[in-house]
Design a protein around this motif. Structure first.
Motif, PDB file in Angstrom:
ATOM      1  N   PRO A 102     113.010  52.078  -9.201  1.00 27.85           N
ATOM      2  CA  PRO A 102     112.388  50.760  -9.216  1.00 27.85           C
ATOM      3  C   PRO A 102     110.928  50.873  -9.652  1.00 27.85           C
ATOM      4  O   PRO A 102     110.333  51.950  -9.590  1.00 27.85           O
ATOM      5  CB  PRO A 102     112.485  50.297  -7.757  1.00 27.85           C
ATOM      6  N   PHE A 103     110.370  49.763 -10.118  1.00 31.11           N
ATOM      7  CA  PHE A 103     108.951  49.723 -10.447  1.00 31.11           C
ATOM      8  C   PHE A 103     108.434  48.322 -10.166  1.00 31.11           C
ATOM      9  O   PHE A 103     109.204  47.374 -10.011  1.00 31.11           O
ATOM     10  CB  PHE A 103     108.702  50.123 -11.911  1.00 31.11           C
ATOM     11  N   SER A 104     107.137  48.204 -10.077  1.00 29.57           N
ATOM     12  CA  SER A 104     106.540  46.890  -9.849  1.00 29.57           C
ATOM     13  C   SER A 104     105.736  46.479 -11.075  1.00 29.57           C
ATOM     14  O   SER A 104     105.277  47.317 -11.850  1.00 29.57           O
ATOM     15  CB  SER A 104     105.640  46.916  -8.607  1.00 29.57           C
ATOM     16  N   HIS A 105     105.593  45.175 -11.232  1.00 36.51           N
ATOM     17  CA  HIS A 105     104.822  44.599 -12.331  1.00 36.51           C
ATOM     18  C   HIS A 105     104.387  43.211 -11.878  1.00 36.51           C
ATOM     19  O   HIS A 105     105.157  42.515 -11.199  1.00 36.51           O
ATOM     20  CB  HIS A 105     105.681  44.520 -13.597  1.00 36.51           C
ATOM     21  N   LEU A 121     106.881  40.450 -12.279  1.00 36.40           N
ATOM     22  CA  LEU A 121     108.162  40.582 -11.573  1.00 36.40           C
ATOM     23  C   LEU A 121     107.876  40.601 -10.074  1.00 36.40           C
ATOM     24  O   LEU A 121     107.573  41.646  -9.508  1.00 36.40           O
ATOM     25  CB  LEU A 121     108.872  41.881 -11.992  1.00 36.40           C
ATOM     26  N   ARG A 122     107.973  39.443  -9.466  1.00 35.69           N
ATOM     27  CA  ARG A 122     107.614  39.347  -8.047  1.00 35.69           C
ATOM     28  C   ARG A 122     108.412  40.311  -7.189  1.00 35.69           C
ATOM     29  O   ARG A 122     107.890  40.930  -6.277  1.00 35.69           O
ATOM     30  CB  ARG A 122     107.824  37.917  -7.549  1.00 35.69           C
ATOM     31  N   ARG A 123     109.686  40.436  -7.464  1.00 35.85           N
ATOM     32  CA  ARG A 123     110.529  41.360  -6.682  1.00 35.85           C
ATOM     33  C   ARG A 123     110.742  42.687  -7.375  1.00 35.85           C
ATOM     34  O   ARG A 123     111.542  43.504  -6.929  1.00 35.85           O
ATOM     35  CB  ARG A 123     111.862  40.692  -6.383  1.00 35.85           C
ATOM     36  N   GLY A 124     110.030  42.908  -8.468  1.00 36.88           N
ATOM     37  CA  GLY A 124     110.105  44.180  -9.152  1.00 36.88           C
ATOM     38  C   GLY A 124     111.250  44.270 -10.138  1.00 36.88           C
ATOM     39  O   GLY A 124     111.995  43.318 -10.365  1.00 36.88           O
ATOM     40  N   GLU A 158     114.849  42.349 -10.730  1.00 37.18           N
ATOM     41  CA  GLU A 158     115.473  42.049  -9.450  1.00 37.18           C
ATOM     42  C   GLU A 158     115.313  40.554  -9.176  1.00 37.18           C
ATOM     43  O   GLU A 158     114.218  40.091  -8.878  1.00 37.18           O
ATOM     44  CB  GLU A 158     114.797  42.852  -8.328  1.00 37.18           C
TER      45      GLU A 158
END
Length: 114
Positions: free
Chosen positions: A66-69, A72-75, A95
């Protein structure tokens, strides 16, 4: 086709650590050629050929991280699996939200705006 910065980011993210004891080769964009890129309902898929058979190829069958951005609130998640002929299938998906266009490879961003 050359690796796009999104594909390169994804591969570097996926192969940046050997969390499961997986040997990780140094990632050199010149050793890969993109054969196909496709937009999916949740993100994108790129088919990438490893073209340096004399170098060690990624020694994995499948890796998922997984990654965050900020968009993308939920990644999101990147998945890569390697076929026996050293073809990498790279997928990026969100997601529970649409994949933002700026996280598509540039060729797909342009295609999506037509």
């Amino acid at each position: 086709m050359q690796l796009d910065e999104v594909e390169l980011f994804a591969l570097e993210h996926l192969f940046s650590a050997s969390d499961a004891g997986v040997p990780v080769p140094a990632l050199n964009a010149d050793h890969y050629r993109v054969q196909e890129r496709t937009i999916t309902t949740a993100g994108f898929v790129s088919i990438i050929k490893y073209i340096q058979p004399s170098d060690p190829a990624p020694q994995i069958q499948e890796i998922c991280k997984p990654f965050s951005h900020p968009r993308l609130r939920r990644g999101g998640v990147f998945i890569c699996w390697v076929d026996s002929d050293l073809t990498l299938c790279l997928e990026g998906f969100a997601e529970r939200k649409n994949w933002p266009s700026e996280l598509l490879p540039l060729a797909l961003q342009l295609f999506g705006n037509d």
